[in-house]
Design an enzyme around this catalytic site. Sequence first.
Site, PDB file in Angstrom:
ATOM      1  N   ASN A  42     -11.112  -2.721  -5.053  1.00 50.85           N
ATOM      2  CA  ASN A  42     -10.387  -1.715  -5.845  1.00 50.85           C
ATOM      3  C   ASN A  42     -11.078  -1.349  -7.161  1.00 50.85           C
ATOM      4  OD1 ASN A  42      -7.141  -2.844  -4.660  1.00 50.85           O
ATOM      5  ND2 ASN A  42      -8.273  -1.030  -4.036  1.00 50.85           N
ATOM      6  N   ASP A  79       0.840  -1.215   0.000  1.00 51.02           N
ATOM      7  CA  ASP A  79       0.000   0.000   0.000  1.00 51.02           C
ATOM      8  C   ASP A  79       0.872   1.261   0.000  1.00 51.02           C
ATOM      9  OD1 ASP A  79      -2.378   1.389  -0.002  1.00 51.02           O
ATOM     10  OD2 ASP A  79      -2.620   1.322   2.188  1.00 51.02           O
TER      11      ASP A  79
END
Length: 255
Positions: A69, A21
């Site tokens: 996502n 991330d």
Amino acid sequence: MPATAAFEGQPLPRHVAIIMDGNGRWAEQRGKFRVSGHKAGVKSVRAAVSFGYRLGLDALTLFAFSSENWRRPEDEVSALMSLFIAVLGSEVRKLHRNNIRLRIIGDRSAFAPHLQRKIDDAERLTASNTGFTLNIAANYGGRWDITQAARGLAEQVARGELAPAEITESLLNEHIQLADSTPVDLLIRTGGEQRISNFLLWQLAYAEFYFTPVLWPDFGEDAFSDAIAAFVGRERRFGCTGAQIREQLAQKTDA
Ligand code: IPE
Ligand code: IPE
Ligand code: MG
């Protein structure tokens, strides 16, 4: 120096999973588009695979794209898909040359047919490699994983092959992704958030968690070594007491 030399004599993790991330923030900090952060992140993927290999891991599992996502802006999603296709094209032969097995976990039915074909080809090419296994989680969600496993068992029940009373943890486990791999010992999340964002919900039951503020494109060998060192310093008890674990360790060292 082999990567393991620094941790001589310590129980190292055998399976590491990483939530990669911080790509977007890395790019934004540089006044660039988010996608350039994703591109920069590919370099860290290469470095992590190389380090994991030298460390002697059985498996490295990387979270590349979550089932949530898809909610991102369309242009970011399509840039990520193109990057995925490009990276598969450029890296698979290299993985194969290094005896690395590649597996994609997640619901691949949502991907474009040509991407699905590329995934199938890459898995087939590397299927018998024994160096270590690189699992890429793409369109993966921990809830999806448990749901598809439950559906698999329900289908067996519906066909009359299985009685509900015969459903055990280990039987459900057989239908969960990564069932045939070593349990995940260590979960690393870069980018500073302290959550698992629907990653390996079932598989992380006894994993150690390590959170670092380092953004994924900046996550290199030093940062990975810090995570391994933190793991090595922890006492894993699996429900036992600390005294029981130390006794077991002492018996192992005496033997
Ligand atoms: C992780 O980086 C990569 C993917 C989720 C594909 P992010 O894109 O989430 O980066 P941040 O969290 O916005 O910085
Ligand atoms: C998790 O990161 C998914 C991947 C790294 C692929 P996100 O950036 O999507 O997670 P949230 O939205 O911050 O929970
Ligand atoms: Mg993020």
